[in-house]
Design a protein around this motif. Structure first.
Motif, PDB file in Angstrom:
ATOM      1  N   LYS A 254       0.822  -1.199   0.000  1.00  0.00           N
ATOM      2  CA  LYS A 254       0.000   0.000   0.000  1.00  0.00           C
ATOM      3  C   LYS A 254       0.861   1.255   0.000  1.00  0.00           C
ATOM      4  O   LYS A 254       0.378   2.351  -0.286  1.00  0.00           O
ATOM      5  CB  LYS A 254      -0.928   0.005   1.221  1.00  0.00           C
ATOM      6  CG  LYS A 254      -1.945  -1.133   1.203  1.00  0.00           C
ATOM      7  CD  LYS A 254      -2.870  -1.066   2.423  1.00  0.00           C
ATOM      8  CE  LYS A 254      -3.898  -2.197   2.365  1.00  0.00           C
ATOM      9  NZ  LYS A 254      -4.803  -2.177   3.534  1.00  0.00           N
ATOM     10  N   ARG A 255       2.131   1.066   0.354  1.00  0.00           N
ATOM     11  CA  ARG A 255       3.101   2.158   0.375  1.00  0.00           C
ATOM     12  C   ARG A 255       4.435   1.649  -0.158  1.00  0.00           C
ATOM     13  O   ARG A 255       4.694   0.447  -0.163  1.00  0.00           O
ATOM     14  CB  ARG A 255       3.266   2.703   1.804  1.00  0.00           C
ATOM     15  CG  ARG A 255       1.977   3.279   2.387  1.00  0.00           C
ATOM     16  CD  ARG A 255       2.145   3.624   3.865  1.00  0.00           C
ATOM     17  NE  ARG A 255       0.917   4.163   4.420  1.00  0.00           N
ATOM     18  CZ  ARG A 255       0.593   5.445   4.434  1.00  0.00           C
ATOM     19  NH1 ARG A 255       1.432   6.332   3.921  1.00  0.00           N
ATOM     20  NH2 ARG A 255      -0.540   5.865   4.964  1.00  0.00           N
ATOM     21  N   SER A 256       5.281   2.567  -0.556  1.00  0.00           N
ATOM     22  CA  SER A 256       6.581   2.208  -1.124  1.00  0.00           C
ATOM     23  C   SER A 256       7.616   2.006  -0.019  1.00  0.00           C
ATOM     24  O   SER A 256       7.598   2.681   1.009  1.00  0.00           O
ATOM     25  CB  SER A 256       7.072   3.301  -2.082  1.00  0.00           C
ATOM     26  OG  SER A 256       6.218   3.403  -3.198  1.00  0.00           O
ATOM     27  N   LYS A 257       8.521   1.073  -0.256  1.00  0.00           N
ATOM     28  CA  LYS A 257       9.671   0.852   0.613  1.00  0.00           C
ATOM     29  C   LYS A 257      10.857   0.440  -0.257  1.00  0.00           C
ATOM     30  O   LYS A 257      10.673  -0.163  -1.316  1.00  0.00           O
ATOM     31  CB  LYS A 257       9.380  -0.179   1.707  1.00  0.00           C
ATOM     32  CG  LYS A 257       8.917  -1.489   1.224  1.00  0.00           C
ATOM     33  CD  LYS A 257       7.510  -1.937   1.547  1.00  0.00           C
ATOM     34  CE  LYS A 257       6.613  -1.147   2.274  1.00  0.00           C
ATOM     35  NZ  LYS A 257       5.322  -1.014   2.450  1.00  0.00           N
ATOM     36  N   TYR A 258      12.046   0.811   0.163  1.00  0.00           N
ATOM     37  CA  TYR A 258      13.206   0.592  -0.682  1.00  0.00           C
ATOM     38  C   TYR A 258      14.421   0.367   0.208  1.00  0.00           C
ATOM     39  O   TYR A 258      14.427   0.702   1.405  1.00  0.00           O
ATOM     40  CB  TYR A 258      13.436   1.786  -1.610  1.00  0.00           C
ATOM     41  CG  TYR A 258      13.274   3.123  -0.931  1.00  0.00           C
ATOM     42  CD1 TYR A 258      14.334   3.723  -0.246  1.00  0.00           C
ATOM     43  CD2 TYR A 258      12.044   3.762  -0.934  1.00  0.00           C
ATOM     44  CE1 TYR A 258      14.172   4.932   0.407  1.00  0.00           C
ATOM     45  CE2 TYR A 258      11.869   4.981  -0.285  1.00  0.00           C
ATOM     46  CZ  TYR A 258      12.935   5.558   0.383  1.00  0.00           C
ATOM     47  OH  TYR A 258      12.764   6.748   1.034  1.00  0.00           O
ATOM     48  N   GLY A 259      15.452  -0.206  -0.385  1.00  0.00           N
ATOM     49  CA  GLY A 259      16.642  -0.497   0.405  1.00  0.00           C
ATOM     50  C   GLY A 259      17.869  -0.702  -0.457  1.00  0.00           C
ATOM     51  O   GLY A 259      17.778  -0.916  -1.670  1.00  0.00           O
ATOM     52  N   TYR A 279      20.859  -0.068   4.218  1.00  0.00           N
ATOM     53  CA  TYR A 279      19.942   1.061   4.398  1.00  0.00           C
ATOM     54  C   TYR A 279      18.551   0.605   3.999  1.00  0.00           C
ATOM     55  O   TYR A 279      18.366  -0.115   3.007  1.00  0.00           O
ATOM     56  CB  TYR A 279      20.368   2.244   3.539  1.00  0.00           C
ATOM     57  CG  TYR A 279      19.366   3.385   3.532  1.00  0.00           C
ATOM     58  CD1 TYR A 279      19.410   4.378   4.499  1.00  0.00           C
ATOM     59  CD2 TYR A 279      18.374   3.452   2.559  1.00  0.00           C
ATOM     60  CE1 TYR A 279      18.488   5.418   4.506  1.00  0.00           C
ATOM     61  CE2 TYR A 279      17.451   4.491   2.547  1.00  0.00           C
ATOM     62  CZ  TYR A 279      17.511   5.471   3.515  1.00  0.00           C
ATOM     63  OH  TYR A 279      16.597   6.489   3.523  1.00  0.00           O
ATOM     64  N   ARG A 280      17.557   1.031   4.786  1.00  0.00           N
ATOM     65  CA  ARG A 280      16.167   0.772   4.425  1.00  0.00           C
ATOM     66  C   ARG A 280      15.351   2.031   4.679  1.00  0.00           C
ATOM     67  O   ARG A 280      15.487   2.673   5.727  1.00  0.00           O
ATOM     68  CB  ARG A 280      15.569  -0.386   5.218  1.00  0.00           C
ATOM     69  CG  ARG A 280      14.143  -0.749   4.768  1.00  0.00           C
ATOM     70  CD  ARG A 280      13.582  -1.915   5.573  1.00  0.00           C
ATOM     71  NE  ARG A 280      12.315  -2.384   5.021  1.00  0.00           N
ATOM     72  CZ  ARG A 280      11.117  -1.900   5.364  1.00  0.00           C
ATOM     73  NH1 ARG A 280      11.035  -0.913   6.260  1.00  0.00           N
ATOM     74  NH2 ARG A 280      10.009  -2.381   4.837  1.00  0.00           N
ATOM     75  N   VAL A 304      -5.356   2.104  12.481  1.00  0.00           N
ATOM     76  CA  VAL A 304      -4.374   1.984  11.409  1.00  0.00           C
ATOM     77  C   VAL A 304      -3.076   2.625  11.885  1.00  0.00           C
ATOM     78  O   VAL A 304      -3.086   3.732  12.432  1.00  0.00           O
ATOM     79  CB  VAL A 304      -4.859   2.662  10.110  1.00  0.00           C
ATOM     80  CG1 VAL A 304      -3.769   2.618   9.051  1.00  0.00           C
ATOM     81  CG2 VAL A 304      -6.126   1.984   9.597  1.00  0.00           C
ATOM     82  N   THR A 305      -1.961   1.923  11.670  1.00  0.00           N
ATOM     83  CA  THR A 305      -0.650   2.418  12.088  1.00  0.00           C
ATOM     84  C   THR A 305       0.230   2.631  10.867  1.00  0.00           C
ATOM     85  O   THR A 305       0.297   1.771   9.973  1.00  0.00           O
ATOM     86  CB  THR A 305       0.033   1.421  13.043  1.00  0.00           C
ATOM     87  OG1 THR A 305      -0.792   1.242  14.196  1.00  0.00           O
ATOM     88  CG2 THR A 305       1.401   1.928  13.465  1.00  0.00           C
ATOM     89  N   GLU A 306       0.905   3.775  10.838  1.00  0.00           N
ATOM     90  CA  GLU A 306       1.831   4.109   9.764  1.00  0.00           C
ATOM     91  C   GLU A 306       3.223   4.297  10.350  1.00  0.00           C
ATOM     92  O   GLU A 306       3.390   4.988  11.360  1.00  0.00           O
ATOM     93  CB  GLU A 306       1.392   5.389   9.046  1.00  0.00           C
ATOM     94  CG  GLU A 306      -0.005   5.283   8.429  1.00  0.00           C
ATOM     95  CD  GLU A 306      -0.491   6.618   7.899  1.00  0.00           C
ATOM     96  OE1 GLU A 306       0.274   7.602   8.012  1.00  0.00           O
ATOM     97  OE2 GLU A 306      -1.612   6.672   7.374  1.00  0.00           O
ATOM     98  N   ASN A 307       4.214   3.666   9.723  1.00  0.00           N
ATOM     99  CA  ASN A 307       5.610   3.757  10.164  1.00  0.00           C
ATOM    100  C   ASN A 307       6.464   4.396   9.086  1.00  0.00           C
ATOM    101  O   ASN A 307       6.357   4.041   7.902  1.00  0.00           O
ATOM    102  CB  ASN A 307       6.170   2.360  10.466  1.00  0.00           C
ATOM    103  CG  ASN A 307       5.638   1.777  11.741  1.00  0.00           C
ATOM    104  OD1 ASN A 307       6.113   2.094  12.820  1.00  0.00           O
ATOM    105  ND2 ASN A 307       4.628   0.916  11.625  1.00  0.00           N
ATOM    106  N   THR A 308       7.306   5.332   9.481  1.00  0.00           N
ATOM    107  CA  THR A 308       8.279   5.931   8.574  1.00  0.00           C
ATOM    108  C   THR A 308       9.615   6.024   9.304  1.00  0.00           C
ATOM    109  O   THR A 308       9.702   5.776  10.504  1.00  0.00           O
ATOM    110  CB  THR A 308       7.840   7.341   8.121  1.00  0.00           C
ATOM    111  OG1 THR A 308       7.747   8.189   9.275  1.00  0.00           O
ATOM    112  CG2 THR A 308       6.488   7.296   7.425  1.00  0.00           C
ATOM    113  N   GLY A 309      10.612   6.414   8.574  1.00  0.00           N
ATOM    114  CA  GLY A 309      11.925   6.600   9.208  1.00  0.00           C
ATOM    115  C   GLY A 309      12.937   5.630   8.666  1.00  0.00           C
ATOM    116  O   GLY A 309      12.690   4.425   8.612  1.00  0.00           O
ATOM    117  N   PRO A 310      14.112   6.125   8.276  1.00  0.00           N
ATOM    118  CA  PRO A 310      15.147   5.253   7.714  1.00  0.00           C
ATOM    119  C   PRO A 310      15.898   4.482   8.792  1.00  0.00           C
ATOM    120  O   PRO A 310      15.945   4.884   9.956  1.00  0.00           O
ATOM    121  CB  PRO A 310      16.075   6.246   7.006  1.00  0.00           C
ATOM    122  CG  PRO A 310      15.944   7.497   7.830  1.00  0.00           C
ATOM    123  CD  PRO A 310      14.514   7.533   8.295  1.00  0.00           C
ATOM    124  N   SER A 311      16.507   3.384   8.384  1.00  0.00           N
ATOM    125  CA  SER A 311      17.389   2.620   9.265  1.00  0.00           C
ATOM    126  C   SER A 311      18.723   2.421   8.569  1.00  0.00           C
ATOM    127  O   SER A 311      18.793   2.273   7.346  1.00  0.00           O
ATOM    128  CB  SER A 311      16.775   1.261   9.621  1.00  0.00           C
ATOM    129  OG  SER A 311      16.703   0.437   8.479  1.00  0.00           O
TER     130      SER A 311
END
Length: 813
Positions: A254-259, A279-280, A304-311
């Motif tokens: 439902k959302r984009s994620k990349y690494g 990196y993610r 509904v929970t939304e998570n953001t933030g790089p690692s």
């Protein structure tokens, strides 16, 4: 402490003495052992060993070396033999003839292979590891060989591992038991369930080489973990000279994620340097629905929970070769996750007597957090090349977890958007953990077998701070009833002795581990009357053992026993009331006791691939998280000690290639579990369930370097925690891949949970308190991964080693 040390030393001395005076086995056959290494003394794992009879030049036996370069031929008929050793990139070795005498053990002189770069340049590597390998002491899921693993996180990969279940609260269950210790690259994670899950969600499949599942660890391992150990082995480039890998990944549900992930390795005759960076980024979304009945009211929450933030994850290490017998190693790990997440929920509150909605609760939780972890290891390994090794580790680790939460809650009437009441608060909850540890292990040949002894000392200190503020207008008021500090210190001194040997077609192992634990938890509240200190000290013995019998060439029977412990996580002892939402909170239990488990298993292996296992375990003082009610509308979650948990389980696994272009792995496991406890006031828990889980994976080699993979898992209705009864769920994944540039580059495309059937649902009934919960995440995703290998492709492993903080890392909150 002095009495404890004397006790541990007495155990060692008694075991050593018993082993030293034991008589070697006598039989009409003997044993051949040896060790293979390269020209600088590093062990060669997976070298091929062939035993020939000199009388007729027939092949008598075959074997491969283990991770220490050691090979063993048991039950060898008395005669004259020679061996041939081969390994890709090295010149073959042929031994001189030698004689095996009845009842004797013949040890080959150390075998050193000479590199053969010419042969390597003319070899195209086509061999592939099996997706799942079933070994005598563990099961290995080879992540890099799986297309469907593309773009997955470590937590998602665990859902696919044989016999592993990840429940709706991210608890990891193995063989029906949830006391699993998670190791990362041989080092136990000190994190709590929530923090560990958050870290595993940021660890990409491109960083992971394999997942190892050990259900019955021996005395050398820490006694922590009643269900066993899962080791997530990170990738390390395997070459002489220099090489490097780059992986890029993208996923969308439902959302984009990349690494992105990169590794490097450089090795010469004097030293080895290796490292990786991962990196993610992107966003993740999940949901949870809670329908609750309490005191004649229903609460139907939809959130509904939304998570953001790089690692960011960094690992760098070095091995320095001190001659041919010693290696000095250094290893540094770092991890930073800027975690920001928000939760939005709407809860109709209904009076069940009138069946009318009395109010709506519109709630938010906006969180700004950061996790910073760093660990440092120094390792010295000495190996004389004749089966005697010594290994020493010194470690230091720091774990910081900070979080600030802002939670506005508004009550309004169903027909109006204007609030009739509000309750707004803010909280701060930083946690700092430091771990110091040292361990020493020694192994040597003795009395026809191998003796191992070792010791470990560790200290963990955790500081937890919780500040709770009520917000009235623009003013923040500290709530002294909910704000406090909790400091917990734990020291563990351990020692072990183990012995492995054989007699004819029977192999056996015995072990005993002693652990002395001393801990102190100090709660400092703003109201002095509430201050509390809990101290404990106890000594435990953990025996283990196993017998392996080979009644026929293609059959093997193995019986194992072990006694294990699970200590409460550091945060579960913290009596803070941590507010989850307007209507719920969690709190620790400073009087939570450790749980102890006795495990027995019987395994049959046919033709080295078909494995069938039956096991039984009984856990006393089993602890579980229980949802309960307080006052009219609020609920809380707390860990409590139950009376016991009993689990009877069975599993069967079979890797097979029906056709040269078709590889499969299938596993089926089932267990019957019973949880029992009397919580008082008529609240009796006696829950049983029979659960079945299935896993299958097929990989098809297609023309033009294409591959196709189909995999799926299924879990029948089960029990989560102590009392939640969950529905069945399953998932099917598909993927394709293609190699380019002679195998140096690979592109993978996969779709996970094609039919979106992985989301969960569970029901709890407890003394007039009812919860129907369901939830899910972006389980259906399109994922793409591109990888490229630079440099030398010669197979030569970087040295694998474990550190002394492995066990503590799994309990940090």
């Amino acid at each position: 402490m002095r009495r404890v040390i004397v006790t541990i030393l007495s155990i060692w001395i008694a075991t050593i003495a018993a082993s030293a005076f034991a008589k070697p086995p006598t039989a009409a056959s003997g044993t051949v052992t040896g060790r293979v290494m390269d020209s600088v003394g590093e062990p060669l794992s997976s070298a091929t060993i062939v035993l020939y009879s000199t009388a007729d030049s027939d092949v008598a036996r075959g074997a491969v070396t283990d991770e220490k370069g050691v090979f063993v031929f048991s039950d060898v008929a008395a005669a004259e033999y020679r061996i041939k050793v081969s390994f890709l990139g090295f010149k073959a070795f042929d031994s001189q003839p030698f004689v095996v005498e009845a009842g004797q053990s013949y040890t080959m002189p150390p075998i050193s292979l000479e590199a053969d770069p010419v042969a390597l340049d003319n070899v195209q590597i086509e061999g592939e590891r099996e997706i799942v390998e079933v070994l005598p002491d563990k099961t290995v899921l080879n992540v890099q060989g799986s297309i469907a693993a593309t773009g997955s996180t470590a937590l998602e990969l665990l859902r696919k591992a044989p016999g592993v279940v990840v429940d709706n609260n991210d608890n990891i269950i193995l063989s029906g038991k949830n006391g699993v210790k998670i190791y990362i690259d041989g080092k136990p994670s000190p994190l709590s369930t929530e923090d560990l899950a958050a870290q595993l969600r940021t660890m990409q499949s491109s960083e992971i080489d394999a997942i190892e599942i050990v259900t019955n660890p021996g005395a050398k391992y820490e006694a922590e973990g009643n269900a066993g150990i899962i080791n997530i082995r990170l990738r390390r480039d395997k070459s002489l000279g220099f090489n490097s890998t780059i992986d890029l990944s993208y996923g969308y549900g439902k959302r984009s994620k990349y690494g992105a992930n990169s590794t490097f390795n450089y090795r010469n005759r004097r030293y080895n340097v290796f490292g990786s960076y991962g990196y993610r980024g992107g966003e993740d979304e999940s949901y949870i629905n809670l329908y609750r009945i309490q005191n004649d009211f229903s609460f139907d929450e939809r959130a509904v929970t939304e998570n953001t933030g790089p690692s960011n994850r960094l690992r760098i290490g070095s091995d320095i070769y001190l001659g041919s017998k010693a290696v000095l190693g250094f290893l540094v790990n770092g991890y930073v996750n800027d975690r920001n997440w928000s939760n939005r929920s709407l809860t109709p509150i209904t009076n069940l007597e009138t069946n009318e909605i009395e109010s709506l609760l519109d709630a938010q939780s906006i969180n700004d957090g950061v996790r910073r972890n760093a660990s440092f290891n120094v390792n010295l390994r000495i190996d004389n090349g004749s089966g005697t090794t010594s290994n020493a580790d010194v470690d230091f680790g720091i774990y910081e977890n900070g979080n600030e939460s802002y939670q506005p809650n508004f009550y309004r009437e169903p027909s109006s958007d204007s609030p009739i009441e509000d309750n707004i608060f803010r909280s701060q909850s930083p946690t700092d953990i430091s771990i110091y540890a040292g361990k020493f292990d020694h192994e040597r040949a003795m009395a026809g077998g191998k003796l191992g002894i070792g010791t470990k000392l560790s200290q963990v200190t955790t500081d937890n701070v919780y500040r709770f503020y009520d917000i009235e207008g623009i003013e923040e008021i500290l709530d002294v009833d909910r704000s406090n500090d909790f400091r917990f210190t734990e020291t563990i001194a351990a020692g072990y002795a183990s012995f492995t040997g054989s007699s004819g077609s029977v192999e056996y192992s015995l072990g005993l581990r002693a652990e002395y634990t001393s801990s102190e938890g100090d709660l400092t509240a703003f109201k002095p009357a509430n201050d509390n200190t809990v101290t404990r000290s106890y000594l435990d013995l953990f025996p283990s053992g196993g017998i392996t019998i080979k009644p026929a060439p293609k059959h093997q029977l193995r019986v194992n026993y072990s006694r294990r412990i699970d200590r409460p996580s550091y945060q579960s002892l913290n009596p803070f009331e941590f507010k989850l939402s307007e209507l719920s909170f969690s709190r620790g239990n400073p009087f939570l006791q450790p749980q102890y488990t006795n495990n027995v298993s019987l395994t049959h292996t046919y033709n080295y691939v078909l494995n069938t296992t039956l096991s039984y375990s009984h856990t006393d003082d089993f602890f579980a998280r229980i949802s309960d009610s307080t006052d009219v509308s609020r609920t809380f979650i707390e860990s409590v000690n139950m009376d016991y948990q009993r689990v009877i389980s069975g599993s069967i696994s079979y890797p097979v290639s029906p056709l040269p272009w078709w590889r499969t792995y299938t596993s089926a496991s089932g267990f019957n579990t019973r949880n029992r406890a009397d919580l008082g006031e008529g609240r009796l828990i006696d829950v049983q369930a029979t659960v079945v889980s299935l896993y299958h994976q097929s990989t098809f080699k297609l023309p033009s370097d294409w591959s196709f993979e189909l995999s799926g898992w299924y879990s029948s209705p089960s029990i989560w925690g102590a009392v939640y009864k969950t529905d069945a769920n399953y998932a099917i994944d598909v993927g394709v891949s293609r190699e380019f540039f002679g195998g140096r580059s690979k592109v993978k495309v996969a779709v996970t949970d094609v039919f979106e059937t992985a989301p969960w649902r569970g029901v709890q009934r407890l003394s007039g308190f009812f919860i129907d919960a369901s939830g899910g995440w972006e389980s259906r995703q399109l994922r793409v991964n591109i990888s490229y290998l630079f440099g030398n492709t010669q197979v030569k492993k970087v040295r694998q080693r474990k550190t002394s903080t492995e066990d503590e890392a799994g309990r940090v909150d």
